[in-house]
Design an enzyme around this catalytic site. Structure first.
Site, PDB file in Angstrom:
ATOM      1  N   PHE A  14       0.825  -1.209   0.000  1.00  0.00           N
ATOM      2  CA  PHE A  14       0.000   0.000   0.000  1.00  0.00           C
ATOM      3  C   PHE A  14       0.859   1.260   0.000  1.00  0.00           C
ATOM      4  O   PHE A  14       1.786   1.386   0.804  1.00  0.00           O
ATOM      5  CB  PHE A  14      -0.872   0.051   1.264  1.00  0.00           C
ATOM      6  N   ASP A  15       0.529   2.194  -0.875  1.00  0.00           N
ATOM      7  CA  ASP A  15       1.007   3.559  -0.717  1.00  0.00           C
ATOM      8  C   ASP A  15       0.228   4.168   0.456  1.00  0.00           C
ATOM      9  O   ASP A  15      -0.726   3.554   0.961  1.00  0.00           O
ATOM     10  CB  ASP A  15       0.762   4.335  -2.014  1.00  0.00           C
ATOM     11  N   MET A  16       0.598   5.366   0.893  1.00  0.00           N
ATOM     12  CA  MET A  16      -0.126   5.972   2.010  1.00  0.00           C
ATOM     13  C   MET A  16      -0.920   7.206   1.582  1.00  0.00           C
ATOM     14  O   MET A  16      -2.144   7.157   1.475  1.00  0.00           O
ATOM     15  CB  MET A  16       0.830   6.341   3.154  1.00  0.00           C
TER      16      MET A  16
END
Length: 233
Positions: A14-16
């Protein structure tokens, strides 16, 4: 599907910002407000060119755009303070479908890891305050890699952190730089655009482009069913 995409997945990266946390609009508002105090104008079009990059690259882009006299370090510092104040007052805004996808993936025993251009201290605080840090087995942050997105390094390290091959993972990203990094790492990328929809050239490098994380979850579930039918389960 490519050979990498048809392989059973074991991890989701996951990116944030812009993917899990609805922070990009707050960040843009901060730049508009603080730049105006120095008599500079931050346009939405220019702001979109900063998405997905590490702070050092953003600093360079700001000076290139506004000139060497632009106090980029000070403005970036003040924007970060502005974001923290907004989050403190209003809470950390989660993107639609985030809790649902995290709960499902954790229940299905996927290994979850965060790979973001943000610095670790910021990542740890935001995810802890948002109440979602418990879902992840680890983070790879922008201050822990030599080369930021669109280089593949951050996603390769994320795979190594949870001991999976790139073809055994999905990347969930909102930015074009993140999509390119996933593509360069040979990882199937589901793009969930936030403030900027990918160009056709970038879109061609994704596995899927969807409107929100609930739709991303649907894609993962569809892949699971397809693999079961092929005897991969």
């Amino acid at each position: 599907m490519t050979a990498g995409e048809i392989m059973k997945k074991k991890a989701v990266i996951f990116d944030m910002d812009g993917l899990m946390i609805d922070s990009e609009r707050v960040t843009y508002d901060g730049y508009v407000k603080i730049c105006s105090e120095y008599n500079y104008e931050m346009t939405l079009d220019f702001y979109k060119t900063l998405l997905g990059f590490r702070t050092n690259v953003i600093n360079e882009k700001l000076k290139e755009h506004f000139g060497n006299g632009f106090p980029s370090e000070e403005i970036i510092r003040r924007v970060h303070i502005y974001i923290e104040q907004v989050f403190s007052e209003k809470g950390i805004p989660l993107k639609t479908g985030l809790l649902e996808i995290l709960q499902y993936l954790k229940h299905k025993n996927y290994k979850l890891v965060v790979a973001t251009s943000s610095h670790r201290t910021r990542v740890e605080k935001i995810l802890k305050d948002a109440g979602i840090s418990r879902y992840f087995e680890g983070y790879v942050c922008g201050d822990e890699v030599v080369n930021g997105k669109p280089d593949k390094e951050i996603f390769i390290k994320a795979c190594e952190k949870v001991n999976v091959k790139p073809e055994e993972a999905y990347v969930l990203e909102d930015s074009e730089m993140g999509v390119l990094a996933a593509y360069n790492a040979n990882i199937s990328c589901i793009c969930v655009p936030d403030m900027k929809y990918p160009t056709e050239k970038i879109k061609a490098k994704t596995y899927k482009v969807v409107d929100n994380l609930l739709e991303a979850l649907d894609i993962i579930k569809e892949d699971e069913k397809r693999l079961e039918g092929l005897g991969y389960a």
